[in-house]
Scaffold this active site. Structure first.
Site, PDB file in Angstrom:
ATOM      1  N   GLY A  76      -5.298 -11.752  -6.323  1.00  0.00           N
ATOM      2  CA  GLY A  76      -5.920 -10.606  -5.657  1.00  0.00           C
ATOM      3  C   GLY A  76      -5.175  -9.281  -5.795  1.00  0.00           C
ATOM      4  O   GLY A  76      -5.552  -8.301  -5.132  1.00  0.00           O
ATOM      5  N   LYS A 128      -9.188  -6.108  11.499  1.00  0.00           N
ATOM      6  CA  LYS A 128     -10.404  -5.666  10.808  1.00  0.00           C
ATOM      7  C   LYS A 128     -11.667  -5.745  11.669  1.00  0.00           C
ATOM      8  O   LYS A 128     -12.563  -4.942  11.508  1.00  0.00           O
ATOM      9  CB  LYS A 128     -10.597  -6.475   9.527  1.00  0.00           C
ATOM     10  N   SER A 160       0.811  -1.224   0.000  1.00  0.00           N
ATOM     11  CA  SER A 160       0.000   0.000   0.000  1.00  0.00           C
ATOM     12  C   SER A 160       0.848   1.280   0.000  1.00  0.00           C
ATOM     13  O   SER A 160       0.521   2.220  -0.722  1.00  0.00           O
ATOM     14  CB  SER A 160      -0.970  -0.011   1.182  1.00  0.00           C
ATOM     15  N   ASP A 162     -13.499  -3.877   0.816  1.00  0.00           N
ATOM     16  CA  ASP A 162     -13.143  -5.195   0.265  1.00  0.00           C
ATOM     17  C   ASP A 162     -14.114  -5.647  -0.834  1.00  0.00           C
ATOM     18  O   ASP A 162     -13.690  -6.076  -1.907  1.00  0.00           O
ATOM     19  CB  ASP A 162     -13.136  -6.254   1.377  1.00  0.00           C
TER      20      ASP A 162
END
Ligand code: NDP
Length: 293
Positions: free
Chosen positions: A257, A77, A28, A113
């Site tokens: 992904g 999360k 990221s 997501d």
């Protein structure tokens, strides 16, 4: 090298970040900083190694330090929910937060997501409308994938999981959330070698951490699927994942992904900064870093 328009770090530089444990592998910072640089914004994105015990203290620090927003990854999360001032309906639906936006000291939890996954499947031209899908996994990533499947119009989603009770709970929850628009069913992992089921699926999704925590995926009869069946691994890595390797050997279309991560990066960037990243820049930056052109 920094572009001429990208201001050097100074007393006015604002931060965004990712919290995780582990976090050192995160791509990221690379994606977000490429967008800051391209836009000439006086902002930087950094990774903080935050343990589960320190999560709540770290989130308080977001408000205290004026950090614009943070992404959350494993294992934060679900636990982050209790530290939010507000939670988006999507995060509430999924029971997890992967994005925290700091709005003048108030922490707003969101989850990108499902939207990231949906956007990547659209970009890859994977159509599941009116079709059956088989998904391995019943955790947070699986819930997001299940929601995306309903939005893309899947008729049936079979959730297969090592702990079949967890698959049953997720199937029930998704049926309730999506108002029965998709028929959610549950199985143990033996669904992955059931020729009757495999023969009629348009897409097989790996939403487990198999391949990350283990070097192999569960037994899966790739060749029992239709020739045009697409295999999608929510994991990503430089080399093809074990799940993807099996699909490639059987001559089936496969994707990992990485695209989902790039799409989520785009969505988070807009949430944190109030402006969009240059179109396609985060995806190109990530793919280059993964050695894909
Ligand atoms: P969870 O911990 O919530 O769920 C893990 C899942 O994997 C469970 O279904 C678990 O089964 C299964 N599992 C783990 N180990 C094994 C094993 N040895 N054999 C069989 N099943 C196993 O994780 P998440 O749902 O948050 O994440 C799942 C994966 O998705 C992760 O690898 C993550 O990196 C990826 N992901 C990728 C994203 C992206 O942007 N590309 C975004 C989000 C996640 P059980 O219930 O039986 O324990």
């Amino acid at each position: 090298m920094a572009s001429r328009r990208h201001p050097p770090i100074s007393a006015t530089t604002r931060l965004t970040a990712v919290f995780g444990d582990p976090v050192e592998h995160s791509m990221s910072p690379l994606m977000h900083n490429a967008a800051y640089e391209a836009l000439g914004l006086d902002r930087r994105y950094v990774a903080f190694h935050v343990t589960a015990e320190m999560l709540i203290a770290a989130l308080r620090g977001v408000a205290a330090l004026g950090i614009l927003g943070v992404n959350l990854t494993v294992p934060h999360k679900e636990r982050a929910m209790r530290a939010m001032d507000e939670v988006s309906s999507e995060a509430r639906m999924l029971g997890a937060i992967n994005c925290v936006v700091n709005r003048r000291g108030r922490l707003i939890g969101d989850n990108t997501d499902a939207r990231g996954f949906e956007r990547d499947l659209r970009a890859l031209n994977v159509g599941v409308s009116g079709q059956a899908v088989l998904m391995a996994g019943a955790g947070g990533a699986a819930a997001a994938a299940a929601l995306a499947m309903t939005r893309l119009g899947a008729r049936t989603v079979v959730i297969a999981n090592r702990t079949s009770e967890r698959a049953r709970r997720l199937a029930r929850r998704m049926s309730r959330i999506t108002g029965g628009r998709t028929d959610f069913r549950w199985r143990a992992l033996d669904a992955l070698i059931d020729p009757d089921l495999l023969g009629r699926v348009a897409c097989v999704i790996n939403a487990t951490s198999m391949g990350l925590t283990t070097r192999r995926f569960a037994p899966l009869d790739y060749s029992a699927t239709p020739y045009d069946c697409v295999f999608y691994d929510m994991l990503y890595s430089r080399a093809p994942t074990p799940f993807i390797q099996g699909a490639m050997r059987a001559g089936r279309r496969a994707a990992d992904g990485a695209g989902m991560l790039a799409e989520q990066g785009d969505l988070a960037f807009r949430l944190f900064n109030g402006v969009a990243a240059p179109p396609g820049l985060m995806r190109r930056t990530l793919m280059r870093a993964l050695g894909r052109g």
